[in-house]
Design a protein around this motif. Sequence first.
Motif, short mmCIF file in Angstrom:
data_model
loop_
_atom_site.label_atom_id
_atom_site.label_comp_id
_atom_site.label_asym_id
_atom_site.label_seq_id
_atom_site.Cartn_x
_atom_site.Cartn_y
_atom_site.Cartn_z
N THR A 155 1.22 -1.15 0.02
CA THR A 155 0.56 0.29 0.32
C THR A 155 0.52 1.45 0.37
O THR A 155 0.65 2.06 -0.80
CB THR A 155 -0.98 0.26 1.18
N GLY A 193 -1.96 7.54 2.67
CA GLY A 193 -1.55 5.89 2.42
C GLY A 193 -1.73 5.52 4.08
O GLY A 193 -1.12 4.26 4.01
N THR A 196 -4.29 4.77 5.69
CA THR A 196 -4.76 3.50 5.18
C THR A 196 -4.18 2.06 5.69
O THR A 196 -4.98 1.07 5.61
CB THR A 196 -4.20 3.40 3.24
N ALA A 197 -2.63 1.95 6.16
CA ALA A 197 -2.00 1.07 6.01
C ALA A 197 -2.60 0.38 7.29
O ALA A 197 -2.51 -0.40 8.19
CB ALA A 197 -0.62 1.72 5.84
N LEU A 270 -7.33 5.66 0.61
CA LEU A 270 -7.85 4.50 -0.58
C LEU A 270 -7.93 4.58 -2.33
O LEU A 270 -8.22 3.62 -3.07
CB LEU A 270 -9.39 3.34 0.39
#
Length: 277
Positions: A155, A193, A196-197, A270
């Motif tokens: 990701t 990012g 999100t991770a 995302l």
Amino acid sequence: MNRTRNLIGTWVGFLLILVWCLLPVVWIISLSFKGVGETAAGSPQFLPKDPTLQNYKDILNDGDFLDALRNSFGIALIATFLSVIFATLAAYAIARLEFRGKRLVLSLALAIAMFPVVSLVGPLFDLWRTFHLFNTWPGLIIPYMTFTLPLAIWTLSAFFREIPWEMEQAAQVDGATSWQAFRKVIVPLAAPGVFTAAILTFFFAWNEFVLAISLTSTTKSRTVPAQMSYFVGPDPFNPPYGQLATASVVVTVPIIIIVLLFQRKIVAGLTSGAVKG
């Protein structure tokens, strides 16, 4: 006329999908307000006849469940924190540096993420007993990181590739070191990012069951998904469905709160890495 039909069809499809997705959730919430006598009935009705909060009182006064809830929070947060740190450094190196075997590293990371968890339970059980990691927090955090790190690296590497290399070079021209440019320029730009991770890692650690039930033996480090499997009640042929539903609701509440609070960042994380600017 056609536009009206399309609009009606869209709303009908939307309502059908909404009912299909929310019906199990509503059923679990309804079940959590039913007493033992009502859940023991052969065909209980959808809505509770006599709503009660006794299941919630029993769950919140259950010391084993509260210990499992504390373990879930602690293990998930630590695994998330460590995974994000290591994945950020690894993904930056993969995105910025040119070295032999880079594609092989990404392929191996993806293969590890797709590896079946159940096949590792036996070896991990013996290994953890040898190193005294069985039934401990590190005994769950380490395997959780093993499966969340590859996904986080994939990701984050996509986000780092989208950041212009010139921005880092400009920071270095202004006197910043490589570490300062990474910490003050690259990481803030890759924040969607990183977030999100972190969310994906936390969700995995929070919901994981196979490792939690296999690598623990007491409530010392057992997480909520594993602890719920011990809600058998006095009658093995009549499980306490009301308490199971209540525990499911209590466990789901933190996830709902996280999604509601950070839904914009989740959507940004995302979507932003999927389109090149």
